[in-house]
Scaffold this motif. Structure first.
Motif, PDB file in Angstrom:
ATOM      1  N   ASP B   4      -3.056  -9.770   2.780  1.00 53.59           N
ATOM      2  CA  ASP B   4      -3.300  -8.623   2.237  1.00 53.59           C
ATOM      3  C   ASP B   4      -1.814  -7.738   1.694  1.00 53.59           C
ATOM      4  O   ASP B   4      -1.682  -7.464   0.734  1.00 53.59           O
ATOM      5  N   PHE B   8      -0.250  -7.019  -1.962  1.00 51.97           N
ATOM      6  CA  PHE B   8      -0.212  -5.864  -2.464  1.00 51.97           C
ATOM      7  C   PHE B   8       1.226  -5.688  -3.040  1.00 51.97           C
ATOM      8  O   PHE B   8       1.355  -5.094  -4.037  1.00 51.97           O
ATOM      9  N   ALA B  13       5.124  -5.468  -7.023  1.00 49.11           N
ATOM     10  CA  ALA B  13       6.378  -5.737  -7.815  1.00 49.11           C
ATOM     11  C   ALA B  13       6.198  -5.891  -9.617  1.00 49.11           C
ATOM     12  O   ALA B  13       6.800  -5.424 -10.343  1.00 49.11           O
ATOM     13  N   PHE B  20       4.537   0.930  -0.346  1.00 48.74           N
ATOM     14  CA  PHE B  20       4.427   1.496   0.752  1.00 48.74           C
ATOM     15  C   PHE B  20       3.602   0.687   1.627  1.00 48.74           C
ATOM     16  O   PHE B  20       2.732  -0.211   1.391  1.00 48.74           O
ATOM     17  N   ALA B  22       0.299  -0.706   3.693  1.00 48.17           N
ATOM     18  CA  ALA B  22      -0.967  -0.142   3.956  1.00 48.17           C
ATOM     19  C   ALA B  22      -1.071   0.300   5.139  1.00 48.17           C
ATOM     20  O   ALA B  22      -0.588  -0.030   5.913  1.00 48.17           O
ATOM     21  N   PRO B  23      -2.175   1.347   5.161  1.00 46.20           N
ATOM     22  CA  PRO B  23      -2.402   2.058   6.536  1.00 46.20           C
ATOM     23  C   PRO B  23      -2.755   1.067   7.506  1.00 46.20           C
ATOM     24  O   PRO B  23      -3.620  -0.016   7.374  1.00 46.20           O
ATOM     25  N   GLN B  26      -6.433  -0.185   8.000  1.00 44.67           N
ATOM     26  CA  GLN B  26      -7.053  -1.005   6.672  1.00 44.67           C
ATOM     27  C   GLN B  26      -7.910  -2.086   7.293  1.00 44.67           C
ATOM     28  O   GLN B  26      -8.938  -2.219   6.316  1.00 44.67           O
ATOM     29  N   ALA B  33     -15.237   4.677   8.153  1.00 46.33           N
ATOM     30  CA  ALA B  33     -14.060   5.684   7.475  1.00 46.33           C
ATOM     31  C   ALA B  33     -13.368   6.261   8.815  1.00 46.33           C
ATOM     32  O   ALA B  33     -13.634   7.256   9.219  1.00 46.33           O
ATOM     33  N   GLN B  37      -7.685   7.324   7.542  1.00 42.29           N
ATOM     34  CA  GLN B  37      -7.776   6.608   6.311  1.00 42.29           C
ATOM     35  C   GLN B  37      -7.685   7.594   5.198  1.00 42.29           C
ATOM     36  O   GLN B  37      -8.315   8.700   5.180  1.00 42.29           O
ATOM     37  N   PRO B  38      -7.009   7.445   4.058  1.00 42.72           N
ATOM     38  CA  PRO B  38      -6.906   8.362   2.955  1.00 42.72           C
ATOM     39  C   PRO B  38      -8.418   8.514   2.437  1.00 42.72           C
ATOM     40  O   PRO B  38      -9.469   7.399   2.236  1.00 42.72           O
ATOM     41  N   ARG B  39      -8.707   9.568   1.848  1.00 43.93           N
ATOM     42  CA  ARG B  39      -9.958   9.785   1.110  1.00 43.93           C
ATOM     43  C   ARG B  39      -9.518  10.512  -0.141  1.00 43.93           C
ATOM     44  O   ARG B  39      -8.697  11.134  -0.532  1.00 43.93           O
ATOM     45  N   ALA B 179      -4.685   7.943  -7.219  1.00 45.89           N
ATOM     46  CA  ALA B 179      -5.271   7.531  -5.779  1.00 45.89           C
ATOM     47  C   ALA B 179      -4.697   8.560  -4.702  1.00 45.89           C
ATOM     48  O   ALA B 179      -3.766   9.279  -4.987  1.00 45.89           O
ATOM     49  N   PRO B 180      -5.524   8.367  -3.621  1.00 45.51           N
ATOM     50  CA  PRO B 180      -4.954   9.292  -2.648  1.00 45.51           C
ATOM     51  C   PRO B 180      -3.477   9.170  -2.189  1.00 45.51           C
ATOM     52  O   PRO B 180      -2.796  10.292  -1.728  1.00 45.51           O
ATOM     53  N   LEU B 181      -2.809   8.116  -2.404  1.00 46.17           N
ATOM     54  CA  LEU B 181      -1.702   7.848  -1.931  1.00 46.17           C
ATOM     55  C   LEU B 181      -0.564   7.700  -3.064  1.00 46.17           C
ATOM     56  O   LEU B 181       0.654   7.147  -2.866  1.00 46.17           O
ATOM     57  N   VAL B 182      -1.124   7.748  -4.050  1.00 46.78           N
ATOM     58  CA  VAL B 182      -0.175   7.274  -5.311  1.00 46.78           C
ATOM     59  C   VAL B 182      -0.514   8.480  -6.566  1.00 46.78           C
ATOM     60  O   VAL B 182      -1.599   8.520  -6.803  1.00 46.78           O
TER      61      VAL B 182
END
Lengths: 491, 208
Positions: B4, B8, B13, B20, B22-23, B26, B33, B37-39, B179-182
């Motif tokens: 995974d 990613f 790339a 970054f 992945a949490p 994952q 949930a 985990q990001p929401r 996205a929650p992280l981007v």
């Protein structure tokens, strides 16, 4: 100054036999780089196009030299999604190693302009259209639509009468252009036929009731079946031949789709989407609110096929049988023998309403679909369509003799650049074959486009829901429009 | 897990985004949930959305507060030489509706710092920034803030004109929360009242 530049070139490892020679041999924009950019990048990187910056002149290109080097070296640009394949593609725009080396050497040697006399003519795009000629016809949406900053919009249809009067034409090339790309998620353009007496008001169809009052047309009830189409648009059957999905009216009435990365279709000479006076052009619009008030009035350019016209252009998704994460949803896998013998129920077509939602945080949700090939066809292209959770796609075929062939792999599907993959040569698919399409979705937080990994994902046209459509574009081998009596003969 | 992550990294790339990890949670069972985990920002309706669903106001605290990493690949412009820049931006809350952010960055032409104060008025869906850039310019910006029911939000910042090296400069920043992280910040610049030119996006990522 010259010595400083020569030193820079030396540092870049470009010297062959001395600073002055290296400097003279370093690529320049006008001689070496402009031809590459004109050929491979200008279709999008020009004013008012989908790319965020124009790269048509040295002044426009020079500030981006380092960035261009980085993007072409990584393979990010020009965008091209094909991984493994057994086929070649007419719109393959990935750069050759030689072109990449030229750009790298140019950027590393100071990104010089060079001699203006070396500059080739820039490609022309009459009227801004992507093809190098003006359209035969331009059709605009009948109204400018206002997109309010609210939650979501349903799909909206705006109709325009076919604007010519001199009979059926095959539309060989077409391009849809939003006036506001920020809000247009998709445009699907189709040709529809309404009952006689239909009137348009602001692009919406109405009919008159018994008192003469205009009332909205019930579009579902008014749908025209193939048997009621004008004879020019019918696909007659050979004696004993059963109607099938591959030759149905739904296959040739969709003109094109605009999404990020596409919206301009061209077909081989003599092949196109039929349209004739009395029909209506349907702008099916999907607007995605941005959070502020926006407006859009999209338009459509049409280029007609020159005689001799040969065949209708068809398209259909591969979705007769669906297997979700290994579990069949609607019937057993298709048997080649059953397909060849005509023992295939068209009623088993997959419906997105039957697809289970993608669970929260699931990284590899897989749908495999099949399509029975019930008559000989020739595939001209592929178009995989998913939304922001789309991860990868793959097309394969199983021939009647049991051979399988990988047709196309898209290992890193991009919602923000959806490609239509056009074959260099048509691919013959004989009756009895089974086409397969595999789509993988990523609803994890690692997906940089995923707004809500904590939610299960449903199926609809909204970009935060998902779609799984592995389209093929094809012609019927039996069809031949080149003369009276030849139009529907079996080959 | 390893596959995974490799996939990613490969995707990033190609897309040019910031990497970054992945949490770690994952691999939680699909549909569950874990707390780390990001929401997303949109409400979980438990059903498909409808045209009459109401968009939740953008939650600045939930989304921005903390430290983000960023990467930008800028062209040469009136603001200075282009090239790759990397760094961090840290958001903190000053009071209800008021925030401060500090960006520490290193580019090909040296290090720079961006200090900003931000006001966000939920009721009027507007935001304001007062920005001081160590490269020698300051400006103020106002933004419309909005989104859709799917959780995609945008902050459309436009600056007042300001002077830099004898030129009149205007900036636009569209902060696209995807996205929650981007998130991405699309930058456009106008010089001496000319047309706005694109300066490529800054891509921000965050560790959960």
């Amino acid at each position: 100054m010259t010595s400083r530049l020569a030193t820079f070139a030396l540092g870049a490892g470009l010297l062959v036999s001395g600073p002055s020679l290296a400097w003279a041999q370093a690529p320049t924009y006008t001689k070496d780089v402009a031809p590459i950019l004109f050929k491979n990048c200008s279709q999008c990187h020009r004013p008012n196009e989908v790319a965020p910056m124009s790269l048509m002149t040295y002044d426009e290109v020079r500030p981006w030299a380092r960035s261009i080097k980085a993007r072409v070296t990584s393979g990010e640009m020009p965008p091209w999604g094909v991984g493994k394949t057994s086929l070649t593609f007419a719109n393959d725009r990935h750069l050759s190693d030689r072109d990449i080396k030229t750009i790298v050497a140019w950027a590393d040697s100071g990104a010089r302009e060079g001699n203006p006399a070396d500059l080739p003519p820039a490609p022309t795009y009459p009227g801004g259209w992507k093809f190098n000629s003006a359209p035969d016809v331009v059709v605009k949406m009948p109204v400018e639509f206002t997109i309010e900053p609210k939650g979501e919009y349903p799909m909206l249809d705006f109709y325009v009468p076919v604007p010519w009067t001199d009979g059926m034409k095959l539309i060989q090339m077409s391009e849809a252009r939003p006036s506001n790309k920020a809000v247009v998620h998709h445009i699907t353009v189709s040709l529809v036929t309404f009952p006689p007496g239909t009137e348009l008001v602001n692009g919406q169809p109405f009919t008159r009731d018994t008192t003469g009052t205009l009332v909205p047309l019930d579009r579902r009830a008014a749908q025209i079946s193939q048997s009621k189409l004008p004879s020019e648009l019918q696909i007659p059957l050979a004696p004993g031949e059963k109607p099938d999905r591959l030759g149905s009216v739904g296959g040739f009435t969709t003109l094109l789709a605009y999404v990020a990365g596409r919206g301009f279709d061209d077909h081989p000479d003599g092949i196109g989407t039929p349209a004739m006076p009395g029909q209506y052009i349907d702008f099916n619009m999907h607007y995605t609110p941005t959070g502020r008030t926006e407006t859009d009035r999209s338009e459509l350019g049409l280029w007609f096929a020159k005689p001799p016209v040969k065949k209708f252009h068809f398209r259909t998704p591969i979705n007769e049988r669906q297997i979700v994460n290994g579990k069949p949803l609607n019937g057993p896998a298709l048997s080649g023998a059953d397909v060849e013998a005509g023992r295939v129920s068209q009623a088993a077509e997959g419906r997105r309403e039957g697809l289970p939602p993608i669970p929260a945080y699931m990284a590899d949700y897989t749908i495999e679909s099949e399509l029975a090939i019930t008559q000989d066809i020739s595939i001209n292209g592929f178009y995989p369509h998913m939304h922001v959770r789309g991860k990868s796609a793959e097309y394969t075929v199983r021939y009647p003799d049991g051979r399988t062939q990988l047709l196309l792999e898209v290992p890193r599907y991009r919602f923000d650049w959806q490609e239509r993959y056009v074959l260099t040569q048509p691919l013959k698919i004989p009756k009895g074959s089974v086409l397969k399409y595999r789509a993988v979705f990523d609803n994890s937080a690692s997906n940089r486009l995923n707004p809500s990994p904590d939610k299960e994902v449903f199926w609809s046209e909204q970009s935060w829901d998902e779609m799984s459509l592995g389209w093929i574009e094809y012609t019927l081998d039996k069809q031949d429009l080149r003369g009276p009596g030849a139009r529907t003969q079996q080959q | 897990m390893r596959q995974d992550r490799i996939a990613f990294v490969g995707a990033c790339a190609i897309a040019g985004c910031v990497l970054f990890t992945a949490p770690s949670a994952q691999q939680a069972a699909p549909g569950t949930a874990p707390v780390d985990q990001p929401r997303g920002l949109a409400p979980n309706l438990g059903r498909p959305t409808r045209p009459d669903d109401v968009v939740a106001p953008f939650d600045f605290d939930k989304y921005f507060i903390g430290t983000w990493s960023f990467e930008a690949d800028a062209p040469d412009s009136v603001l200075g030489p282009g090239g790759m820049s990397k760094g961090t931006t840290t958001y903190r809350k000053l009071d209800e509706g008021f925030y401060a952010a500090v960006t520490e960055a290193k580019g090909e032409s040296g290090s720079f710092t961006i200090a900003e104060q931000i006001a966000y008025q939920v009721e009027s869906k507007t935001a304001f920034r007062s920005v001081t850039d160590s490269r020698g310019f300051s400006y103020i910006e106002a933004a419309e803030v909005g989104g859709n029911i799917g959780g995609d939000y945008n902050l459309f910042f436009s600056s007042a004109p300001f002077m830099f090296k004898g030129r009149t400069v205007r900036l636009k920043h569209r902060v696209a929360v995807t996205a929650p992280l981007v998130h991405k910040v699309y930058v456009d610049v106008s010089t001496d009242n000319g047309p706005f030119l694109h300066l490529s996006p800054w891509v921000f990522s965050k560790h959960p």
